[in-house]
Design an enzyme around this catalytic site. Sequence first.
Site, PDB file in Angstrom:
ATOM      1  N   GLY A   1       3.617 -17.502  22.092  1.00 54.84           N
ATOM      2  CA  GLY A   1       2.857 -16.654  21.176  1.00 54.84           C
ATOM      3  C   GLY A   1       1.921 -17.486  20.308  1.00 54.84           C
ATOM      4  O   GLY A   1       0.756 -17.144  20.127  1.00 54.84           O
TER       5      GLY A   1
ATOM      6  N   ARG B   1      -0.717 -27.160  16.948  1.00 57.34           N
ATOM      7  CA  ARG B   1      -1.935 -27.308  16.141  1.00 57.34           C
ATOM      8  C   ARG B   1      -2.607 -28.651  16.407  1.00 57.34           C
ATOM      9  O   ARG B   1      -3.842 -28.743  16.394  1.00 57.34           O
ATOM     10  CB  ARG B   1      -1.586 -27.151  14.660  1.00 57.34           C
ATOM     11  CG  ARG B   1      -1.314 -25.682  14.283  1.00 57.34           C
ATOM     12  CD  ARG B   1      -0.507 -25.600  13.001  1.00 57.34           C
ATOM     13  NE  ARG B   1      -0.352 -24.235  12.504  1.00 57.34           N
ATOM     14  CZ  ARG B   1       0.518 -23.332  12.975  1.00 57.34           C
ATOM     15  NH1 ARG B   1       1.300 -23.626  14.001  1.00 57.34           N
ATOM     16  NH2 ARG B   1       0.604 -22.115  12.437  1.00 57.34           N
TER      17      ARG B   1
ATOM     18  N   ARG C   1       4.241  -8.683  23.945  1.00 60.39           N
ATOM     19  CA  ARG C   1       4.071  -8.899  22.500  1.00 60.39           C
ATOM     20  C   ARG C   1       2.683  -8.437  22.029  1.00 60.39           C
ATOM     21  O   ARG C   1       1.684  -8.642  22.718  1.00 60.39           O
ATOM     22  CB  ARG C   1       4.282 -10.379  22.161  1.00 60.39           C
ATOM     23  CG  ARG C   1       5.690 -10.817  22.509  1.00 60.39           C
ATOM     24  CD  ARG C   1       5.927 -12.277  22.182  1.00 60.39           C
ATOM     25  NE  ARG C   1       5.887 -12.522  20.741  1.00 60.39           N
ATOM     26  CZ  ARG C   1       6.021 -13.744  20.218  1.00 60.39           C
ATOM     27  NH1 ARG C   1       6.153 -14.796  20.991  1.00 60.39           N
ATOM     28  NH2 ARG C   1       6.014 -13.901  18.910  1.00 60.39           N
TER      29      ARG C   1
ATOM     30  N   ARG D   1      14.282  -9.560  18.350  1.00 57.97           N
ATOM     31  CA  ARG D   1      15.426 -10.398  17.946  1.00 57.97           C
ATOM     32  C   ARG D   1      16.456  -9.644  17.115  1.00 57.97           C
ATOM     33  O   ARG D   1      17.629 -10.023  17.128  1.00 57.97           O
ATOM     34  CB  ARG D   1      14.934 -11.623  17.158  1.00 57.97           C
ATOM     35  CG  ARG D   1      14.381 -12.665  18.066  1.00 57.97           C
ATOM     36  CD  ARG D   1      14.190 -14.001  17.395  1.00 57.97           C
ATOM     37  NE  ARG D   1      13.661 -14.918  18.394  1.00 57.97           N
ATOM     38  CZ  ARG D   1      12.824 -15.923  18.151  1.00 57.97           C
ATOM     39  NH1 ARG D   1      12.436 -16.172  16.919  1.00 57.97           N
ATOM     40  NH2 ARG D   1      12.404 -16.698  19.130  1.00 57.97           N
TER      41      ARG D   1
ATOM     42  N   GLN E   1       0.573 -17.088  12.367  1.00 60.43           N
ATOM     43  CA  GLN E   1      -0.272 -17.078  13.567  1.00 60.43           C
ATOM     44  C   GLN E   1      -1.556 -16.310  13.301  1.00 60.43           C
ATOM     45  O   GLN E   1      -2.645 -16.744  13.691  1.00 60.43           O
ATOM     46  CB  GLN E   1       0.491 -16.469  14.740  1.00 60.43           C
ATOM     47  CG  GLN E   1       1.672 -17.333  15.183  1.00 60.43           C
ATOM     48  CD  GLN E   1       2.524 -16.662  16.245  1.00 60.43           C
ATOM     49  OE1 GLN E   1       2.275 -15.526  16.632  1.00 60.43           O
ATOM     50  NE2 GLN E   1       3.538 -17.367  16.711  1.00 60.43           N
TER      51      GLN E   1
ATOM     52  N   LYS F   1       9.131 -10.873  18.064  1.00 49.58           N
ATOM     53  CA  LYS F   1       9.221 -12.278  18.480  1.00 49.58           C
ATOM     54  C   LYS F   1       9.333 -12.358  20.008  1.00 49.58           C
ATOM     55  O   LYS F   1       9.018 -11.410  20.701  1.00 49.58           O
ATOM     56  CB  LYS F   1      10.404 -12.945  17.778  1.00 49.58           C
ATOM     57  CG  LYS F   1      10.219 -13.039  16.264  1.00 49.58           C
ATOM     58  CD  LYS F   1       9.028 -13.893  15.929  1.00 49.58           C
ATOM     59  CE  LYS F   1       8.711 -13.897  14.449  1.00 49.58           C
ATOM     60  NZ  LYS F   1       7.485 -14.602  14.142  1.00 49.58           N
TER      61      LYS F   1
ATOM     62  N   ASP G   1      12.240 -17.939  12.068  1.00 48.73           N
ATOM     63  CA  ASP G   1      12.803 -18.221  13.388  1.00 48.73           C
ATOM     64  C   ASP G   1      14.309 -18.531  13.331  1.00 48.73           C
ATOM     65  O   ASP G   1      14.933 -18.754  14.368  1.00 48.73           O
ATOM     66  CB  ASP G   1      12.069 -19.404  14.031  1.00 48.73           C
ATOM     67  CG  ASP G   1      10.636 -19.026  14.423  1.00 48.73           C
ATOM     68  OD1 ASP G   1      10.377 -17.829  14.647  1.00 48.73           O
ATOM     69  OD2 ASP G   1       9.789 -19.928  14.500  1.00 48.73           O
TER      70      ASP G   1
ATOM     71  N   LYS H   1       7.344 -27.701  16.824  1.00 50.75           N
ATOM     72  CA  LYS H   1       6.513 -26.929  17.764  1.00 50.75           C
ATOM     73  C   LYS H   1       5.214 -26.473  17.108  1.00 50.75           C
ATOM     74  O   LYS H   1       4.136 -26.585  17.704  1.00 50.75           O
ATOM     75  CB  LYS H   1       7.312 -25.724  18.296  1.00 50.75           C
ATOM     76  CG  LYS H   1       6.556 -24.876  19.301  1.00 50.75           C
ATOM     77  CD  LYS H   1       7.465 -24.269  20.336  1.00 50.75           C
ATOM     78  CE  LYS H   1       8.357 -23.167  19.819  1.00 50.75           C
ATOM     79  NZ  LYS H   1       7.642 -21.864  19.701  1.00 50.75           N
ATOM     80  N   SER H   2       5.294 -25.971  15.885  1.00 48.98           N
ATOM     81  CA  SER H   2       4.080 -25.482  15.209  1.00 48.98           C
ATOM     82  C   SER H   2       3.065 -26.601  15.032  1.00 48.98           C
ATOM     83  O   SER H   2       1.865 -26.416  15.257  1.00 48.98           O
ATOM     84  CB  SER H   2       4.445 -24.920  13.830  1.00 48.98           C
ATOM     85  OG  SER H   2       5.225 -23.768  13.968  1.00 48.98           O
TER      86      SER H   2
END
Length: 454
Positions: free
Chosen positions: A104, A36, A132, A362, A180, A358, A331, A31-32
């Site tokens: 996020g 990007r 958030r 969490r 982030q 998060k 995560d 995902k990251s």
Amino acid sequence: MTHPHSPENARPLAARKSPALTGQAQVPGDKSISQRALILGALAEGQTRVTGLLESGDVHSTAGALRGFGATLTQEAPGRWLVTGTGVGQWKSPAQPLDFGNSGTGSRLVMGAMATTPITAVFTGDASLRSRPMARVVQPLEVFGIRYEGQGEKVLMPLTLHGAGGAQAAQVHVNTASAQVKSALLLAALNATGTTRIRQDVLTRDHSEKMLKAFGADIEVTPLSEGGEVIALTGPARLTGCAIEVPSDPSSAAFPLVSALIVPGSRVELPGILLNPRRTGLIETLLEMGADIAIENRRSSGGEEIGDLVVHHSTLKGVTVPASRSASMIDEYPILAVAASFAVGETHMLGLEELRVKESDRLAAVAAGLAANGVPHRIEGDDLIVQGLGPDSSSGGVPGGGTVTTHLDHRIAMAFLTMGLASQAPVTVDDVTMIATSFPEYMDLMKSLGAVFA
Ligand code: S3P
């Protein structure tokens, strides 16, 4: 109109004790890196071809927002995208508010990417994202001259961001352990004149740095003897579109991985998993717990280290996970807490303050899920301590039988479904719809290994 993530659309599901899990699981793209690839592609000149892109809610939200800024993004086939960027500093103000859904990462990185272009955008999202804190991103970005209007002290969405024209390079010390925040500053620095230096005390994931280099940015990373590092980026930068191959997401692989460890008799293969050392804290911890995880065929793909994992059911023992490891597995704490429930002895997870901000709080959500399923645990400050109940054969194992509130958090849903695969009574989660934000194939993939959901 009903929001797609509203409570009326919640879909509960139970996971029950399953036979041995066997087979190969093709985990979707990271995902990251997917986020990007689209963002840098939209900033670059020319075309960026992405393969293995994660097709999920979060990534699609980012793609939609980038179109609003004037980039062209086309899905040519599942996982294969063509992005035509505008060039750094050439984004235009989107005509509509940008709805980032649950994402996020997408929203915060895009705030950075537009911060040094004199345009205005409105950022919003689902109830989770709207709760958030955006202060952690927009306040550091003020060094470049941005202005913003958000909600309250935490600067919640809906948030209007006015990018700055004529921004100058800056020296920034980031004391939040967040990739982030670091990435937002780096993306902002692209269109600031001069060399921006960003010092971070904690080594967070470095996908932005690696990918910026691949797109041709003038970026240099210097480790500091006292810990941490300084990243220097010189602007205004010209980025050139390139080819990006996205490896499989270790944070998604974590769910079939831990499932195989706790379901007796299991043997599961997970090919092509990203093994960037800043993402492998969970594997390191599970190995210390006695997990049988073989890493085969280590190789490099698209500038990242990857490998094939072969996982066998294992008897785990409790360990202490130092706070210094938390950034490399941030995560993965919900699923580690589940693994720890089936271990012999206590697992101490230290320094979890970032878990409170998060997709849900969490720390609270994990504790509530453990409580609902009869797993003794305690929170001491920012630490979580889980009293493992051992595998079935020892003390009767994990009771299960509870219903877990997921608070619009995909990882809480997948972690507690995992628990149900090996607990005495089924574990129910109140809503599985959010799983599609990061791992839409999760249920089908787990069923193909033998997992029983009902
Ligand atoms: C991410 C960074 C982490 C992580 C998130 C993805 C990223 O957040 O939790 O899922 O892609 O940069 P923080 O930077 O807030 O720690």
